[in-house]
Scaffold this active site. Sequence first.
Site, PDB file in Angstrom:
ATOM      1  N   ASP A   1       0.849  -1.194   0.000  1.00 37.82           N
ATOM      2  CA  ASP A   1       0.000   0.000   0.000  1.00 37.82           C
ATOM      3  C   ASP A   1       0.878   1.235   0.000  1.00 37.82           C
ATOM      4  O   ASP A   1       2.044   1.180   0.387  1.00 37.82           O
ATOM      5  CB  ASP A   1      -0.875   0.022   1.257  1.00 37.82           C
ATOM      6  CG  ASP A   1      -0.085   0.505   2.467  1.00 37.82           C
ATOM      7  OD1 ASP A   1      -0.269   1.670   2.863  1.00 37.82           O
ATOM      8  OD2 ASP A   1       0.726  -0.266   3.008  1.00 37.82           O
TER       9      ASP A   1
ATOM     10  N   CYS B   1      -1.312   2.754 -22.117  1.00 41.65           N
ATOM     11  CA  CYS B   1      -2.302   2.569 -21.053  1.00 41.65           C
ATOM     12  C   CYS B   1      -3.711   2.589 -21.641  1.00 41.65           C
ATOM     13  O   CYS B   1      -4.029   3.411 -22.509  1.00 41.65           O
ATOM     14  CB  CYS B   1      -2.153   3.669 -20.002  1.00 41.65           C
ATOM     15  SG  CYS B   1      -3.318   3.538 -18.627  1.00 41.65           S
TER      16      CYS B   1
ATOM     17  N   CYS C   1      -6.496   2.910 -19.635  1.00 37.96           N
ATOM     18  CA  CYS C   1      -7.437   3.400 -18.635  1.00 37.96           C
ATOM     19  C   CYS C   1      -8.353   4.459 -19.253  1.00 37.96           C
ATOM     20  O   CYS C   1      -8.099   4.987 -20.342  1.00 37.96           O
ATOM     21  CB  CYS C   1      -6.703   3.963 -17.418  1.00 37.96           C
ATOM     22  SG  CYS C   1      -5.997   5.626 -17.638  1.00 37.96           S
TER      23      CYS C   1
ATOM     24  N   HIS D   1      -5.522   7.713 -13.155  1.00 36.09           N
ATOM     25  CA  HIS D   1      -4.518   7.033 -13.982  1.00 36.09           C
ATOM     26  C   HIS D   1      -3.447   6.366 -13.124  1.00 36.09           C
ATOM     27  O   HIS D   1      -3.069   5.212 -13.379  1.00 36.09           O
ATOM     28  CB  HIS D   1      -3.856   8.027 -14.943  1.00 36.09           C
ATOM     29  CG  HIS D   1      -2.615   7.498 -15.582  1.00 36.09           C
ATOM     30  ND1 HIS D   1      -2.629   6.613 -16.650  1.00 36.09           N
ATOM     31  CD2 HIS D   1      -1.296   7.691 -15.271  1.00 36.09           C
ATOM     32  CE1 HIS D   1      -1.387   6.296 -16.975  1.00 36.09           C
ATOM     33  NE2 HIS D   1      -0.559   6.930 -16.157  1.00 36.09           N
TER      34      HIS D   1
END
Length: 389
Positions: A271, A309, A311, A340
């Site tokens: 994380d 990418c 996304c 993103h």
Amino acid sequence: MTIKLPVTYELVKKQGKARAGKITTPHGEIETPVFMPVGTQATVKTMTPEELETIGAEIILGNTYHLYLRPSDELIAKFGGLHKFMNWNKPILTDSGGFQVFSLGALRKITEEGVKFSSHIDGSKHFLSPEKSIDIQNNLGSDIVMLFDECPPGLSTREYIIPSIERTTRWAKRCIEAHKRPDEQGLFAIVQGGVYEDLRDKSLNELMEMDESFSGYAIGGLAVGEPREDMYRILHHIVERCPEDKPRYLMGVGEPLDMLEAIEAGIDMMDCVQPSRIGRHGTVFTKYGRLVIKNASYAEDDRPLDEDCDCYVCRNYTRGYIRHLFKAEEILGQRLATYHNLYFLLKLMKNARKAILADNFEEYKDNFVKNYTMGKESEWIKPKKISEK
């Protein structure tokens, strides 16, 4: 009588030390390796829960220290727990508040009983003990609860770390005794020991004497100021010594190169606030390194943030437009950059898992590192004007 642990781990495939697995929690399953977006104050900044689910987030974090101070764990409990409070139906991990408290420096005082500290919000006085930390997390109702440990600075001396480890072990026993919902919330141990292999072993061995109470093991006290080579050395030393049948969690790491190194060492969970934090300030991850979208050189660049990418942001918006949003101080710019960045790291983990399952993780990692470290030397990342295309 041994309690059936509410959070369990299944190893699906192993390549070297790298692992692809599955974690089962009361709120669903998690495929590993996994990156966990940080929702410090019951929100991943700028993102809705629906957007997080859309980009593939399987678990998020909440922060004990911040939620205790505002709005209070008691209030969240009245709403039915953190899941209902923030409308997130997938797994949640809450940290113990220890890192935040120990980061307060002069605003806190460590004792055997716990830590006295002053709120960063209004200066009010508080006391956080192992029992209090667990009680707060019980109220929050997270799937994974973290032990309250002492997190020493990255370059602490052996003389400082030895008694710190011993205190953390004593606090671990108190956390286990204080845990009121052991059949509903999995408890993770936190291995400390700084940059010293033998002290890491000492911490882990002491915690493993309580193994039946733990659903997983976290590696704490890394990425807190020590040289990167020391972090990698400790990771490769201690992670493989952790129980094979439980998830391994590296706390506070969200730099792509560090994440892949951690996976290679056997880490399952990571994380960090980094993707949202740098995104809000106009920096984004790309295949070829970081890109500072606020730079004037991107004003006429009509390419996406990352041409590789897929996304939502990269399919719909240009660098020039996103730069304009930042210069105009429009909130949408921060949202798009954060979206993103989170997508980039979540996909990095999913691709790493695929590579482990296909027995080519080492090749995948080497290719990623080669591209990512090209940075501004790459023709791909250099700005281009619309007139040049």
